[in-house]
Design an enzyme around this catalytic site. Sequence first.
Site, PDB file in Angstrom:
ATOM      1  N   SER A   1      -4.989   6.705  -1.235  1.00 47.13           N
ATOM      2  CA  SER A   1      -5.292   6.788  -2.662  1.00 47.13           C
ATOM      3  C   SER A   1      -6.091   5.605  -3.189  1.00 47.13           C
ATOM      4  O   SER A   1      -6.651   5.679  -4.287  1.00 47.13           O
ATOM      5  CB  SER A   1      -4.001   6.926  -3.476  1.00 47.13           C
ATOM      6  OG  SER A   1      -3.245   5.740  -3.410  1.00 47.13           O
TER       7      SER A   1
ATOM      8  N   LYS B   1      -1.906   0.863  -7.448  1.00 45.25           N
ATOM      9  CA  LYS B   1      -3.057   1.433  -8.152  1.00 45.25           C
ATOM     10  C   LYS B   1      -3.828   0.307  -8.836  1.00 45.25           C
ATOM     11  O   LYS B   1      -3.398  -0.840  -8.865  1.00 45.25           O
ATOM     12  CB  LYS B   1      -2.622   2.457  -9.214  1.00 45.25           C
ATOM     13  CG  LYS B   1      -1.730   3.588  -8.721  1.00 45.25           C
ATOM     14  CD  LYS B   1      -2.455   4.557  -7.832  1.00 45.25           C
ATOM     15  CE  LYS B   1      -1.520   5.678  -7.374  1.00 45.25           C
ATOM     16  NZ  LYS B   1      -2.163   6.529  -6.348  1.00 45.25           N
TER      17      LYS B   1
END
Length: 324
Positions: free
Chosen positions: A110, A180
């Site tokens: 990701s 993230k």
Amino acid sequence: MSDVTDGARSPSASPDGTDTGGTGPAAAGAPEDAARPPEPSVSATDGSAEGKDGSAGKDGAEGEGTGSGGKKKNPRPLWKELPLLIGVALVLALLIKTFLVQAFSIPSESMQNTLQRGDRVLVDKLTPWFGSEPERGEVVVFHDPDGWLDGEPTPNPNAAQKFLSFVGLMPSAEEKDLIKRTIAVAGDTVECKKGGPVRVNGKALDEPYIFPGNSACDDMPFGPFKVPEGKIWVMGDHRQASADSRYHTDDVNKGFVPVSQVVGRAIVVAWPVNRWSALSVPDTFDQPGISAAAGAAPGVLGLAGALPLVLRRRRRLTTGRTAG
């Protein structure tokens, strides 16, 4: 013994034939050696002085070996020191993991190409203790806010892996953490329309870190959303492979991540060695006007400058009406 060491000479007769001192054989003109006590002998093995019965030599040797300036103690064997050294090392590792830095393993794609699956990153856990909060552009590790990882496979580490993870000598395999990039912080307005860039406070972000071939948000457009106090908006760099804030706008936090759930900022890729690199903040987050406060500043300054003119004009009008 003192007679031997101070070099004193034996008594002798004065020039007029009278004895100057002493009694016994020495005064009667006995041989000089007869008046002296026997010289102590020196041991060839330990250099200590011995008396007639050897007791002086024994005491002397013991005095040298066990007195305040005694001989050195033998060092403890390594096998006795090793448990202590290991214990100190583990305690230090635990303190470092808890308060300073911790290693985390990247489990997915990701964050490609910034981070690859299997990378080990070091996370700064110290600055949050002093009230520091995530800033735009920082890569952060945070606890699962509200079921973001539901359905994901859970590793089953053995006892040794659990222990090494606990003391911080290897990344944790059980903690449900995510990594993230922080896109917007409290007070910001963030949005992204299909085919367009991500905008923060109206400023388009040039995002060179996005995975090649990905769009900014075509798979899940969003906003505009205003980030609440104590929250951040996060997105993965591999946009089409990241279930980030965009995909959780219906959870209890509306897709935002509470700052209280942030473990810390990822500062460096530490492993593998050939991928060592610092995780710096991209320049796009430093562009003028991106801050919500900075965006409001021109309006505030304009209002402040116009206020005296308005008050002056109002005073003149009021004065004119009163005079008439």
